[in-house]
Design an enzyme around this catalytic site. Sequence first.
Site, PDB file in Angstrom:
ATOM      1  N   SER A  22       0.843  -1.198   0.000  1.00 40.33           N
ATOM      2  CA  SER A  22       0.000   0.000   0.000  1.00 40.33           C
ATOM      3  C   SER A  22       0.875   1.244   0.000  1.00 40.33           C
ATOM      4  O   SER A  22       2.046   1.170  -0.383  1.00 40.33           O
ATOM      5  CB  SER A  22      -0.936  -0.029   1.217  1.00 40.33           C
ATOM      6  N   ASN A  23       0.342   2.384   0.391  1.00 36.54           N
ATOM      7  CA  ASN A  23       1.114   3.628   0.444  1.00 36.54           C
ATOM      8  C   ASN A  23       0.644   4.467   1.626  1.00 36.54           C
ATOM      9  O   ASN A  23      -0.284   4.085   2.334  1.00 36.54           O
ATOM     10  CB  ASN A  23       1.009   4.379  -0.890  1.00 36.54           C
TER      11      ASN A  23
END
Length: 218
Positions: A33-34
């Site tokens: 993810s980020n």
Amino acid sequence: ATKEVSALPLAGQSLLITAGPTREAIDPVRYISNHSSGKMGFALAKAAADMGATVTLVSGPVNLSTPEGVTRIDVESAQNMLDAVMDNVDKKDIFIGCAAVADYRISDIATCKIKKSAEEMQLALVRNPDILATVASLPNRPFVVGFAAETHDVEAYARDKLKRKNLNMIAANDVSVAGLGFNADANALRVFWPHGSQDLPATDKLTLARQLLSLIVK
Ligand code: CTP
Ligand code: CA
């Protein structure tokens, strides 16, 4: 009271907004993810609702409460987000792609937890669909606004995305500036459209959301 409602700048307009990160599964217990917090997209949803719009917010996994009057749809992966957007884009007047969509997903999600063995391992990734470009290519498309997260050559990359994805407007933020943009409470935007631009200097995300929506209204 009727007079007041109709005087709101987005009265009668319906908006679809994406927000937050996406989460791409590796196996049943892990993901890629980020650092997107979703704050900018949620600020846009709140500001748009305050300005009289009907707002649908498609959000990746975030820790934020739903703004009053906003319809929220929670998703995980980029593919889930695309599906939710396609299910809800019909008859929308404005689409704002504010989500930090993962550019790649795992080619083959493991069905069992991956056990560690060798000192090195590789994950094979495959490109995700571009949600913003997909919406922009629809017949009877809404007014389409994108975001651009850049660390350098902000205007050139933002204008390239505006053109390549056939957007009406793009809001660029320089994510290399500490304390601004990604996962922060404040942001600064440089907004570009085919024949113009406007800088929105650093301030809190709700103020910026109102300013960006005012530009969209104009
Ligand atoms: N976006 C999208 N779907 C994707 C990737 C991006 O809808 N699969 C949208 C984002 O929500 C944003 C815009 O496209 O509105 C630009 O995202 P950004 O990551 O800045 O650009 P990319 O086109 O993905 O290019 P790159 O990451 O290589 O700069
Ligand atoms: Ca990207």
